[in-house]
Design an enzyme around this catalytic site. Structure first.
Site: not given
Lengths: 333, 333
Positions: B203-204, B168
């Site tokens: 950068r998760s 999302c």
């Protein structure tokens, strides 16, 4: 085609303006008349005169071609009789616009500003280079520089003023860039090219220089290149509301360095052998060819995301739009 | 404000999707139910759970919050009981979507793909990283990798397929960039970010990495930055129809070097002290803050042409859109 940028013909862009021009034409009480003055035997000028004639007639405008100088007789010199032909058309109340097919900038200054469909009169010229977008139509009657009319507040002229007339080819290029999203409509009017870097390869008085000014007026960073080192054109300080830090800088960049960082590349070099090296383009950039010759290599769309090969069909509509506007401006004075 | 970039709230962007979601909701035969599983005592998770609940109820969706682990009792550990709660919701035919408020990626794999509103199931994940946009809904029942369904041919799923579910927050960011013209609608679907350079600071697995993939899938050049050297993420070769030369490269650029050439900068660093240096931004770029904290300096609009300070209102609508789609996908199997 997989892996190729889009080839964009100017026709759909021209279509939107054709509708606008037709609607405005329907509202006129007298069919506007454009006089073309051809004073040269050069083939491109003759071709362009005939193209204008056909387009005018197709759309329902009057077009009268006056031949003088080398276009009239083999004995006459290039450009001979141009000024006399202009003066005659200036004084003829049935003439609404004058276009001079003559590749030198001088004689156009004789054209009445009320009939200057090419936007080359010094008052329009001054406004363009000072980012002044509107003027009082009466001021065209007076000598001297325009009064500093209007800071940009929006697209619509403030009461008592009208839009300044802009040169047709640079304006057509801007309209193409607006159409394909280079101009961002979310940004305020007058700043919609902010964040875009553009290289213009041409520094003539009728295409490259006014185009660089138009783009810089709208916030773009513009590298203007001809044969020498490119120059960075930023907006003039006057009437610059939005991002006043885009000011003129001399650039030390080579053309290759400019192209490497340019989102848009516009070339108008009148030479069949001149080619912009595809290798030098930034991946995904937008390329616009304005020259009669093709200034981009065949593989341009290997790098460009979009390529517009010609803008002439939009240019002629800018000319007719100027003609309609000037007819209106006269009635307002 | 003279000389400042635009401050763009996400509300008008959210509005367009709210209408779409409401229309789709009106067509459902049963009100979709979302189960939120809160298994942590962390304040941001609790806050986000309550925000989801309110938004769901305002729009006419059922929302049930299940507390487990540290969210249920002080004696229980963080994340305790999450898997059991997921399995229960998986098996409940009245539950259409499951959202896990737990900042670790593992347990989400237990969520049935038919209820995975966050798009974190490995089949959706695999599709995202391979630029596969559609899937056969029955295939979600089978183990193993998705069959290579669809090369991009357009926005609409080919017969017998549906859209893959996307995470999302990254999707909301893409929708914001579409709305403000970073995506160029004239370019073919699947290539509309071609020519744009984007830096993503995060950068998760739930924001930065999927966002970099989404943008690269659409043709952008993406610098993905965290604390180490940035990496350039290009599209995977699979299903890449348009510009196959944008392939993954390791980058030697520092963050400062990336920002200097980035048209768009997206930051999602969960730290109140982290700030992107305005000095490093390219003049006229577009900045998007995704973090709960402000990752940009107060003067960001001195350089940025547009600044979006938050995207949460769009994110929640992407979640509800996913919920509606999944309810539909189930009925089609």
């Amino acid at each position: 085609m997989a892996g190729k940028g889009l080839l964009l013909k100017a026709d759909p862009i021209a279509d939107t303006f054709r509708d606008e021009v037709k609607t405005a034409l329907d509202r006129t009480t007298r069919k506007p008349r454009l006089v073309g003055i051809l004073a040269t035997s050069s083939a491109p000028s003759k071709f362009y005169a005939e193209f204008t004639k056909k387009q005018c007639e197709d759309l329902g405008f009057d077009f009268v071609l006056k031949r003088t100088g080398a276009a009239f007789s083999e004995e006459a010199g290039e450009g001979e009789g141009v000024e006399e032909a202009i003066i005659e058309a200036n004084e003829d109340p049935n003439v609404d616009g004058i276009m001079v097919y003559y590749p030198i900038f001088g004689p156009q200054q004789v054209v009445s500003p009320y009939k200057d469909v090419e936007g080359l009169h010094f008052k329009f010229h001054y406004n363009l280079y000072h980012n002044i977008r509107f003027l009082e139509p009466e001021s065209l009657l007076k000598s001297g520089l325009p009064t500093a009319v209007a800071v940009i507040e929006g697209e619509n002229p403030p009461p008592g003023t009208v839009k300044s007339i802009l040169p047709c080819t640079p304006l057509a290029i801007v309209k193409c860039l607006e159409h394909i999203g280079v101009y961002n409509k979310i940004l305020p009017y007058g700043d919609r090219a902010y964040g875009r870097t553009v290289t213009v390869i041409n520094r003539s008085e009728v295409v490259g220089r006014p185009l660089a000014a138009l783009l810089a007026n709208d916030g773009a960073r513009v590298f203007s290149e001809y044969t020498k080192r490119p120059q960075v054109n930023g907006q003039s300080d006057a009437a610059r509301k939005y991002h006043p830090h885009h000011v003129v800088h001399p650039s030390n960049n080579t053309l290759q360095e400019c192209l490497a960082i340019s989102d848009v590349v516009i070339s108008a070099v009148p030479s069949a052998s001149y080619k912009v090296a595809t290798d030098w383009l930034k991946d995904g950039c937008i390329c616009v060819n304005v020259a009669a010759d093709k200034n981009f290599e065949k593989n341009v769309r290997d790098k460009a995301s979009m390529y517009i090969p010609a803008v002439g069909k939009v240019t002629i509509l800018m000319l007719l739009r100027n003609l309609l506007r000037l007819q209106q401006y006269k009635t307002n004075v």
